[in-house]
Enzyme design. Sequence first.
Site, PDB file in Angstrom:
ATOM      1  N   GLY A  22       0.835  -1.203   0.000  1.00  0.00           N
ATOM      2  CA  GLY A  22       0.000   0.000   0.000  1.00  0.00           C
ATOM      3  C   GLY A  22       0.867   1.249   0.000  1.00  0.00           C
ATOM      4  N   GLY A  23       2.034   1.159  -0.651  1.00  0.00           N
ATOM      5  CA  GLY A  23       3.032   2.236  -0.569  1.00  0.00           C
ATOM      6  C   GLY A  23       2.836   3.373  -1.555  1.00  0.00           C
ATOM      7  N   GLY A  24       1.793   3.285  -2.407  1.00  0.00           N
ATOM      8  CA  GLY A  24       1.608   4.323  -3.422  1.00  0.00           C
ATOM      9  C   GLY A  24       0.794   5.512  -2.953  1.00  0.00           C
ATOM     10  N   ARG A  47      -2.448  -2.657  -5.661  1.00  0.00           N
ATOM     11  CA  ARG A  47      -3.095  -3.220  -6.851  1.00  0.00           C
ATOM     12  C   ARG A  47      -2.937  -2.324  -8.075  1.00  0.00           C
ATOM     13  N   ASP A  73      -1.631  -7.788  -5.409  1.00  0.00           N
ATOM     14  CA  ASP A  73      -2.776  -7.870  -4.510  1.00  0.00           C
ATOM     15  C   ASP A  73      -2.341  -8.776  -3.358  1.00  0.00           C
ATOM     16  N   PHE A 105     -14.273   0.295   5.436  1.00  0.00           N
ATOM     17  CA  PHE A 105     -15.401   1.210   5.208  1.00  0.00           C
ATOM     18  C   PHE A 105     -16.305   1.114   6.414  1.00  0.00           C
ATOM     19  N   TYR A 155      -8.345   0.466  17.719  1.00  0.00           N
ATOM     20  CA  TYR A 155      -9.493  -0.427  17.947  1.00  0.00           C
ATOM     21  C   TYR A 155      -9.133  -1.905  17.733  1.00  0.00           C
ATOM     22  N   PRO A 196      -1.888   3.814  14.832  1.00  0.00           N
ATOM     23  CA  PRO A 196      -2.179   5.251  14.683  1.00  0.00           C
ATOM     24  C   PRO A 196      -3.625   5.560  15.042  1.00  0.00           C
TER      25      PRO A 196
HETATM   26  C1  HXC Z   1     -20.917  -1.881   2.772  1.00  0.00           C
HETATM   27  C2  HXC Z   1     -19.429  -2.397   1.088  1.00  0.00           C
HETATM   28  C3  HXC Z   1     -18.927  -1.078   1.085  1.00  0.00           C
HETATM   29  C4  HXC Z   1     -19.507  -0.145   2.002  1.00  0.00           C
HETATM   30  C5  HXC Z   1     -17.863  -2.219  -0.410  1.00  0.00           C
HETATM   31  N1  HXC Z   1     -18.735  -3.066   0.150  1.00  0.00           N
HETATM   32  N2  HXC Z   1     -17.956  -0.997   0.137  1.00  0.00           N
HETATM   33  N3  HXC Z   1     -20.403  -2.804   1.919  1.00  0.00           N
HETATM   34  N4  HXC Z   1     -20.496  -0.589   2.813  1.00  0.00           N
HETATM   35  N5  HXC Z   1     -19.105   1.128   2.049  1.00  0.00           N
HETATM   36  C6  HXC Z   1     -18.961  -4.464  -0.195  1.00  0.00           C
HETATM   37  C7  HXC Z   1     -19.342  -4.637  -1.651  1.00  0.00           C
HETATM   38  O1  HXC Z   1     -20.727  -4.400  -1.862  1.00  0.00           O
HETATM   39  C8  HXC Z   1     -18.964  -6.088  -1.909  1.00  0.00           C
HETATM   40  O2  HXC Z   1     -19.898  -6.985  -1.358  1.00  0.00           O
HETATM   41  C9  HXC Z   1     -17.699  -6.250  -1.058  1.00  0.00           C
HETATM   42  O3  HXC Z   1     -17.744  -5.204  -0.065  1.00  0.00           O
HETATM   43  C10 HXC Z   1     -16.435  -6.104  -1.880  1.00  0.00           C
HETATM   44  O4  HXC Z   1     -16.478  -4.837  -2.532  1.00  0.00           O
HETATM   45  P1  HXC Z   1     -15.594  -4.523  -3.816  1.00  0.00           P
HETATM   46  O5  HXC Z   1     -15.793  -3.101  -4.149  1.00  0.00           O
HETATM   47  O6  HXC Z   1     -15.850  -5.545  -4.890  1.00  0.00           O
HETATM   48  O7  HXC Z   1     -14.114  -4.835  -3.234  1.00  0.00           O
HETATM   49  P2  HXC Z   1     -12.696  -4.392  -3.739  1.00  0.00           P
HETATM   50  O8  HXC Z   1     -12.758  -3.852  -5.147  1.00  0.00           O
HETATM   51  O9  HXC Z   1     -11.779  -5.513  -3.444  1.00  0.00           O
HETATM   52  O10 HXC Z   1     -12.346  -3.120  -2.809  1.00  0.00           O
HETATM   53  C11 HXC Z   1     -12.074  -3.282  -1.428  1.00  0.00           C
HETATM   54  C12 HXC Z   1     -12.680  -2.181  -0.581  1.00  0.00           C
HETATM   55  C13 HXC Z   1     -12.324  -0.762  -1.121  1.00  0.00           C
HETATM   56  C14 HXC Z   1     -12.188  -2.399   0.842  1.00  0.00           C
HETATM   57  C15 HXC Z   1     -14.215  -2.319  -0.608  1.00  0.00           C
HETATM   58  O11 HXC Z   1     -12.860   0.254  -0.266  1.00  0.00           O
HETATM   59  C16 HXC Z   1     -10.838  -0.559  -1.242  1.00  0.00           C
HETATM   60  O12 HXC Z   1     -10.263  -0.858  -2.301  1.00  0.00           O
HETATM   61  N6  HXC Z   1     -10.163  -0.056  -0.193  1.00  0.00           N
HETATM   62  C17 HXC Z   1      -8.700   0.119  -0.165  1.00  0.00           C
HETATM   63  C18 HXC Z   1      -8.235   1.337   0.552  1.00  0.00           C
HETATM   64  C19 HXC Z   1      -8.853   1.625   1.881  1.00  0.00           C
HETATM   65  O13 HXC Z   1      -9.904   1.072   2.259  1.00  0.00           O
HETATM   66  N7  HXC Z   1      -8.233   2.546   2.595  1.00  0.00           N
HETATM   67  C20 HXC Z   1      -8.713   3.000   3.900  1.00  0.00           C
HETATM   68  C21 HXC Z   1      -7.971   2.344   4.978  1.00  0.00           C
HETATM   69  S1  HXC Z   1      -8.327   3.277   6.390  1.00  0.00           S
HETATM   70  P3  HXC Z   1     -21.047  -7.706  -2.270  1.00  0.00           P
HETATM   71  O14 HXC Z   1     -21.761  -8.601  -1.316  1.00  0.00           O
HETATM   72  O15 HXC Z   1     -21.905  -6.599  -2.793  1.00  0.00           O
HETATM   73  O16 HXC Z   1     -20.311  -8.466  -3.346  1.00  0.00           O
HETATM   74  C22 HXC Z   1      -8.153   2.382   7.749  1.00  0.00           C
HETATM   75  C23 HXC Z   1      -8.181   3.276   8.991  1.00  0.00           C
HETATM   76  C24 HXC Z   1      -8.366   2.560  10.251  1.00  0.00           C
HETATM   77  O17 HXC Z   1      -8.024   1.223   7.750  1.00  0.00           O
HETATM   78  C25 HXC Z   1      -8.438   3.415  11.508  1.00  0.00           C
HETATM   79  C26 HXC Z   1      -8.867   4.808  11.436  1.00  0.00           C
HETATM   80  C27 HXC Z   1      -8.735   5.559  12.741  1.00  0.00           C
HETATM   81  P1  NAP Z   2      -4.863   4.395   1.918  1.00  0.00           P
HETATM   82  O1  NAP Z   2      -4.093   5.506   1.296  1.00  0.00           O
HETATM   83  O2  NAP Z   2      -6.170   4.016   1.337  1.00  0.00           O
HETATM   84  O3  NAP Z   2      -3.894   3.135   1.977  1.00  0.00           O
HETATM   85  C1  NAP Z   2      -4.285   1.815   1.781  1.00  0.00           C
HETATM   86  C2  NAP Z   2      -3.412   1.211   0.708  1.00  0.00           C
HETATM   87  O4  NAP Z   2      -3.641  -0.190   0.650  1.00  0.00           O
HETATM   88  C3  NAP Z   2      -3.673   1.782  -0.683  1.00  0.00           C
HETATM   89  O5  NAP Z   2      -2.449   2.215  -1.222  1.00  0.00           O
HETATM   90  C4  NAP Z   2      -4.216   0.602  -1.485  1.00  0.00           C
HETATM   91  O6  NAP Z   2      -3.763   0.669  -2.834  1.00  0.00           O
HETATM   92  C5  NAP Z   2      -3.623  -0.582  -0.722  1.00  0.00           C
HETATM   93  N1  NAP Z   2      -4.418  -1.797  -0.863  1.00  0.00           N
HETATM   94  C6  NAP Z   2      -5.732  -1.959  -0.597  1.00  0.00           C
HETATM   95  N2  NAP Z   2      -6.119  -3.206  -0.868  1.00  0.00           N
HETATM   96  C7  NAP Z   2      -5.001  -3.862  -1.305  1.00  0.00           C
HETATM   97  C8  NAP Z   2      -4.747  -5.182  -1.730  1.00  0.00           C
HETATM   98  N3  NAP Z   2      -5.722  -6.102  -1.784  1.00  0.00           N
HETATM   99  N4  NAP Z   2      -3.486  -5.521  -2.094  1.00  0.00           N
HETATM  100  C9  NAP Z   2      -2.504  -4.590  -2.046  1.00  0.00           C
HETATM  101  N5  NAP Z   2      -2.678  -3.334  -1.656  1.00  0.00           N
HETATM  102  C10 NAP Z   2      -3.919  -2.969  -1.292  1.00  0.00           C
HETATM  103  O7  NAP Z   2      -5.148   4.705   3.465  1.00  0.00           O
HETATM  104  P2  NAP Z   2      -4.180   5.104   4.672  1.00  0.00           P
HETATM  105  O8  NAP Z   2      -4.988   5.945   5.574  1.00  0.00           O
HETATM  106  O9  NAP Z   2      -2.880   5.588   4.170  1.00  0.00           O
HETATM  107  O10 NAP Z   2      -3.975   3.703   5.404  1.00  0.00           O
HETATM  108  C11 NAP Z   2      -2.695   3.101   5.535  1.00  0.00           C
HETATM  109  C12 NAP Z   2      -2.677   2.183   6.742  1.00  0.00           C
HETATM  110  O11 NAP Z   2      -2.843   2.951   7.921  1.00  0.00           O
HETATM  111  C13 NAP Z   2      -3.765   1.125   6.774  1.00  0.00           C
HETATM  112  O12 NAP Z   2      -3.249  -0.063   7.320  1.00  0.00           O
HETATM  113  C14 NAP Z   2      -4.789   1.713   7.712  1.00  0.00           C
HETATM  114  O13 NAP Z   2      -5.591   0.738   8.312  1.00  0.00           O
HETATM  115  C15 NAP Z   2      -3.853   2.365   8.705  1.00  0.00           C
HETATM  116  N6  NAP Z   2      -4.464   3.394   9.547  1.00  0.00           N
HETATM  117  C16 NAP Z   2      -4.824   4.591   8.999  1.00  0.00           C
HETATM  118  C17 NAP Z   2      -5.338   5.567   9.813  1.00  0.00           C
HETATM  119  C18 NAP Z   2      -5.728   6.930   9.291  1.00  0.00           C
HETATM  120  O14 NAP Z   2      -6.296   7.726  10.048  1.00  0.00           O
HETATM  121  N7  NAP Z   2      -5.419   7.260   8.047  1.00  0.00           N
HETATM  122  C19 NAP Z   2      -5.504   5.317  11.188  1.00  0.00           C
HETATM  123  C20 NAP Z   2      -5.144   4.076  11.705  1.00  0.00           C
HETATM  124  C21 NAP Z   2      -4.599   3.123  10.866  1.00  0.00           C
HETATM  125  P3  NAP Z   2      -4.534   0.025  -4.096  1.00  0.00           P
HETATM  126  O15 NAP Z   2      -5.923   0.533  -4.048  1.00  0.00           O
HETATM  127  O16 NAP Z   2      -3.725   0.485  -5.282  1.00  0.00           O
HETATM  128  O17 NAP Z   2      -4.443  -1.460  -3.936  1.00  0.00           O
END
Ligand code: HXC
Ligand code: NAP
Length: 290
Positions: A22-24, A47, A73, A105, A155, A196
């Site tokens: 997730g380095g991008g 990805r 992935d 999400f 959490y 974090p």
């Molecule tokens: C409910 C959802 C949803 C949502 C997706 N789904 N988004 N359900 N609410 N908001 C469901 C879809 O309907 C589908 O189920 C299943 O999840 C898979 O969705 P896809 O879109 O096909 O998955 P995919 O393309 O693999 O994408 C994965 C993803 C997406 C997690 C849904 O958001 C993503 O690519 N995220 C990567 C980056 C990311 O999330 N960064 C934030 C990290 S922040 P069905 O049943 O319909 O097939 C973080 C912070 C933590 O972790 C702490 C903060 C303090």
């Molecule tokens: P972000 O920019 O969305 O980073 C998530 C990264 O994961 C993206 O670069 C995404 O790139 C990659 N990723 C997602 N699914 C993947 C898969 N299947 N294979 C490979 N790579 C995948 O969000 P961020 O806030 O910087 O989060 C980074 C980390 O910090 C996460 O572990 C998150 O839980 C943690 N965190 C964040 C916060 C905050 O407040 N921001 C707080 C606590 C913890 P692609 O979509 O290109 O795959």
Amino acid sequence: MSYTEGMLRDGALKGKTILVTGGGTGLGRSMGTYFLKLGANLIITSRKIEVLEKTAKEMEKETGGQVLAVSCDVRDAEQVEHVYNKGLEKFGKIDVVLNNAAGNFISPTERLSTNAFNTVVDIVLKGSANVTMVIGKKWIDAGQAGTFLNIVTTYAWTGSGYVVPSAAAKAGVLAMTRSLAVEWAKYKIRSNAIAPGPFPTEGAWSRLLPGDLVKKFDPAKKVPVGRVGEHQELANIAAYLVSDFSAYVNGEVITIDGGEWLKGAGEFNNLDMIPQEMWDMMEASRGKKQ
Ligand code: HXC
Ligand code: NAP
């Protein structure tokens, strides 16, 4: 001196090759950029190869370091193997893995489909496990020392409603970190984590505070120090934990959240809401009784 500045000395990571999943984007990008500034070689994966390649170019321009971008992935162990081989081809070895990739999400849990739950757990827990297993086994076979650093969140131990798959998965990553810290220490492999609190990124904010929520829930208000995190202060801890300065730190999770999770936990912390005048009145009435 300020928390927005780099903390370690120049060259602190010289000679190390660091893989950031997730380095991008977001925090992975910020931590990776700082590793480069400290002299490391960097491999970034996720990805989306277009995002990775653009980031790699910008990082190289900013730091003068070398960045290899490989799409992967983390849910697919064969793709992780491919990253390892590409990394070896370019840099000769990988010394550090930063498990940072995540998916998340917000949703009421009763509204989640099975696939939605699995998707988050597959990326966060099984993805981190894939990367750890593939690269850990290579290190063990080669008799090479290595360091894992895993990004969790607070959490992982408190749990949290509305992000249940993420909470369950991050708890698993934390358990894996602590377990392997002990089991693989004999192979000179360290494992640590960072938890974090809120650090603004496009990826997190768009999924955790979508639409108007960002106006209604200001994350800074939940933080005792009154602000959200700066990427550099996270990068400082990450750089320390992957450097040799932290050689005796193993199995630790370092929280960087301005006191946020404890604010929610302490029984009487909401007495912050009581104004000074009311404390004055209570003190005065106590005085009268004596
Ligand atoms: C409910 C959802 C949803 C949502 C997706 N789904 N988004 N359900 N609410 N908001 C469901 C879809 O309907 C589908 O189920 C299943 O999840 C898979 O969705 P896809 O879109 O096909 O998955 P995919 O393309 O693999 O994408 C994965 C993803 C997406 C997690 C849904 O958001 C993503 O690519 N995220 C990567 C980056 C990311 O999330 N960064 C934030 C990290 S922040 P069905 O049943 O319909 O097939 C973080 C912070 C933590 O972790 C702490 C903060 C303090
Ligand atoms: P972000 O920019 O969305 O980073 C998530 C990264 O994961 C993206 O670069 C995404 O790139 C990659 N990723 C997602 N699914 C993947 C898969 N299947 N294979 C490979 N790579 C995948 O969000 P961020 O806030 O910087 O989060 C980074 C980390 O910090 C996460 O572990 C998150 O839980 C943690 N965190 C964040 C916060 C905050 O407040 N921001 C707080 C606590 C913890 P692609 O979509 O290109 O795959």
